[in-house]
Design a protein around this motif. Structure first.
Motif, PDB file in Angstrom:
ATOM      1  N   THR A 106       0.858  -1.192   0.000  1.00 43.28           N
ATOM      2  CA  THR A 106       0.000   0.000   0.000  1.00 43.28           C
ATOM      3  C   THR A 106       0.886   1.231   0.000  1.00 43.28           C
ATOM      4  O   THR A 106       2.040   1.190   0.442  1.00 43.28           O
ATOM      5  CB  THR A 106      -0.956   0.042   1.211  1.00 43.28           C
ATOM      6  OG1 THR A 106      -0.202   0.108   2.415  1.00 43.28           O
ATOM      7  CG2 THR A 106      -1.883  -1.168   1.225  1.00 43.28           C
ATOM      8  N   CYS A 109      -1.991   7.878  -1.954  1.00 41.70           N
ATOM      9  CA  CYS A 109      -2.389   8.484  -3.224  1.00 41.70           C
ATOM     10  C   CYS A 109      -1.794   9.886  -3.276  1.00 41.70           C
ATOM     11  O   CYS A 109      -1.901  10.650  -2.313  1.00 41.70           O
ATOM     12  CB  CYS A 109      -3.915   8.545  -3.316  1.00 41.70           C
ATOM     13  SG  CYS A 109      -4.539   9.458  -4.751  1.00 41.70           S
ATOM     14  N   GLU A 114      -4.856   9.418   0.851  1.00 39.05           N
ATOM     15  CA  GLU A 114      -5.365   8.187   1.468  1.00 39.05           C
ATOM     16  C   GLU A 114      -4.551   6.984   0.982  1.00 39.05           C
ATOM     17  O   GLU A 114      -3.957   7.015  -0.088  1.00 39.05           O
ATOM     18  CB  GLU A 114      -6.846   7.985   1.103  1.00 39.05           C
ATOM     19  CG  GLU A 114      -7.761   9.078   1.615  1.00 39.05           C
ATOM     20  CD  GLU A 114      -7.858   9.109   3.125  1.00 39.05           C
ATOM     21  OE1 GLU A 114      -7.908   8.032   3.744  1.00 39.05           O
ATOM     22  OE2 GLU A 114      -7.869  10.222   3.686  1.00 39.05           O
ATOM     23  N   ARG A 115      -4.564   5.915   1.767  1.00 39.92           N
ATOM     24  CA  ARG A 115      -3.826   4.698   1.404  1.00 39.92           C
ATOM     25  C   ARG A 115      -4.477   4.045   0.192  1.00 39.92           C
ATOM     26  O   ARG A 115      -5.698   4.105   0.009  1.00 39.92           O
ATOM     27  CB  ARG A 115      -3.783   3.707   2.564  1.00 39.92           C
ATOM     28  CG  ARG A 115      -3.077   4.210   3.797  1.00 39.92           C
ATOM     29  CD  ARG A 115      -1.657   4.641   3.586  1.00 39.92           C
ATOM     30  NE  ARG A 115      -0.738   3.531   3.425  1.00 39.92           N
ATOM     31  CZ  ARG A 115       0.566   3.666   3.204  1.00 39.92           C
ATOM     32  NH1 ARG A 115       1.099   4.859   3.125  1.00 39.92           N
ATOM     33  NH2 ARG A 115       1.324   2.621   3.068  1.00 39.92           N
ATOM     34  N   ILE A 116      -3.644   3.391  -0.616  1.00 42.28           N
ATOM     35  CA  ILE A 116      -4.097   2.741  -1.836  1.00 42.28           C
ATOM     36  C   ILE A 116      -3.270   1.471  -2.030  1.00 42.28           C
ATOM     37  O   ILE A 116      -2.089   1.439  -1.690  1.00 42.28           O
ATOM     38  CB  ILE A 116      -3.959   3.701  -3.040  1.00 42.28           C
ATOM     39  CG1 ILE A 116      -4.533   3.104  -4.293  1.00 42.28           C
ATOM     40  CG2 ILE A 116      -2.524   4.120  -3.245  1.00 42.28           C
ATOM     41  CD1 ILE A 116      -4.654   4.110  -5.432  1.00 42.28           C
ATOM     42  N   THR A 117      -3.890   0.423  -2.548  1.00 40.19           N
ATOM     43  CA  THR A 117      -3.198  -0.836  -2.788  1.00 40.19           C
ATOM     44  C   THR A 117      -2.594  -0.839  -4.179  1.00 40.19           C
ATOM     45  O   THR A 117      -3.290  -0.675  -5.177  1.00 40.19           O
ATOM     46  CB  THR A 117      -4.163  -2.037  -2.626  1.00 40.19           C
ATOM     47  OG1 THR A 117      -4.680  -2.004  -1.291  1.00 40.19           O
ATOM     48  CG2 THR A 117      -3.462  -3.349  -2.867  1.00 40.19           C
ATOM     49  N   ASP A 123      -6.503  -0.884  -6.428  1.00 37.82           N
ATOM     50  CA  ASP A 123      -7.171   0.157  -7.203  1.00 37.82           C
ATOM     51  C   ASP A 123      -6.235   1.291  -7.609  1.00 37.82           C
ATOM     52  O   ASP A 123      -6.675   2.372  -7.939  1.00 37.82           O
ATOM     53  CB  ASP A 123      -8.346   0.721  -6.403  1.00 37.82           C
ATOM     54  CG  ASP A 123      -9.322   1.481  -7.290  1.00 37.82           C
ATOM     55  OD1 ASP A 123      -9.524   1.053  -8.448  1.00 37.82           O
ATOM     56  OD2 ASP A 123      -9.853   2.510  -6.848  1.00 37.82           O
ATOM     57  N   ALA A 124      -4.930   1.042  -7.584  1.00 35.13           N
ATOM     58  CA  ALA A 124      -3.971   2.099  -7.893  1.00 35.13           C
ATOM     59  C   ALA A 124      -3.688   2.212  -9.377  1.00 35.13           C
ATOM     60  O   ALA A 124      -3.693   1.217 -10.105  1.00 35.13           O
ATOM     61  CB  ALA A 124      -2.660   1.843  -7.165  1.00 35.13           C
ATOM     62  N   SER A 142      -1.960   7.029  -7.909  1.00 34.50           N
ATOM     63  CA  SER A 142      -3.293   7.618  -7.776  1.00 34.50           C
ATOM     64  C   SER A 142      -4.377   6.557  -7.666  1.00 34.50           C
ATOM     65  O   SER A 142      -4.283   5.496  -8.281  1.00 34.50           O
ATOM     66  CB  SER A 142      -3.564   8.488  -9.015  1.00 34.50           C
ATOM     67  OG  SER A 142      -4.898   8.917  -9.055  1.00 34.50           O
ATOM     68  N   HIS A 143      -5.422   6.872  -6.887  1.00 33.32           N
ATOM     69  CA  HIS A 143      -6.661   6.100  -6.971  1.00 33.32           C
ATOM     70  C   HIS A 143      -7.250   6.355  -8.362  1.00 33.32           C
ATOM     71  O   HIS A 143      -7.106   7.462  -8.897  1.00 33.32           O
ATOM     72  CB  HIS A 143      -7.702   6.594  -5.954  1.00 33.32           C
ATOM     73  CG  HIS A 143      -7.396   6.269  -4.542  1.00 33.32           C
ATOM     74  ND1 HIS A 143      -6.876   7.204  -3.671  1.00 33.32           N
ATOM     75  CD2 HIS A 143      -7.560   5.128  -3.833  1.00 33.32           C
ATOM     76  CE1 HIS A 143      -6.741   6.650  -2.486  1.00 33.32           C
ATOM     77  NE2 HIS A 143      -7.139   5.393  -2.555  1.00 33.32           N
TER      78      HIS A 143
END
Length: 169
Positions: A106, A109, A114-117, A123-124, A142-143
């Motif tokens: 993770t 973004c 916020e955290r993103i996988t 969903d990155a 980025s998301h």
């Protein structure tokens, strides 16, 4: 008096991206961590490393305990690309070997924080920006929805593509 042309951007490392699993061989130990070479990129002119202090100092109680986590020189390890810096040669790749990161990396973004996988199934989006004026590139994480929201509403096709790129139909 010929003017030496500089390549606009180095292309070989563009196949590497944050969140990607790689195999690496440990080349040397240093006080902060280890230098490695990424399998398949041995002659690409990359600088690859694992910052062991950043990754493990919070979970170890002594310097000796931290040193015990360093993979042996010459060993082959599984790792995940955490960051790539392509601002100037050589391209710098930071890997992570934390078990949780190898399972599912993770990151924050770059738009919303916020955290993103980044791992497969996450969903990155990974965006590499380059300039027509010269070498180097910058990676943005980025998301999907954060990128889509920043595309002008009248450009709905690009918004839709941002939400679907890389997803199975």
């Amino acid at each position: 008096m010929g003017k030496q042309l500089m390549e606009r951007f180095e292309a070989e490392s563009m196949a590497l991206m944050p969140g990607q699993r790689v195999r690496a061989r440990v080349l040397s130990h240093h006080p902060w961590g280890v230098l490695v070479e990424i399998a398949g990129y041995e002659n690409a002119g990359l600088s690859a490393s694992i910052d062991m202090i950043q990754q493990f100092s919070r979970i170890t109680s002594s310097h000796d305990e931290l040193l015990a986590l360093f993979p042996p020189i010459g060993s082959h390890i599984d790792a995940v690309i955490e960051q790539i810096r392509r601002w100037h040669p050589p391209v710098s790749v930071r890997l992570t070997i934390r078990p949780a990161d190898v399972e599912s990396l993770t990151w924050s973004c770059d738009f919303c924080g916020e955290r993103i996988t980044l791992s497969p199934g996450g969903d990155a989006l990974v965006l590499d920006s380059r300039s027509i004026d010269g070498p180097g590139a910058h990676t943005i994480i980025s998301h999907r929805h954060c990128l889509a929201e920043r595309i002008r509403p009248e450009n709905g096709g690009e918004q839709a593509r941002a939400l679907k790129v890389g997803k199975m139909c």
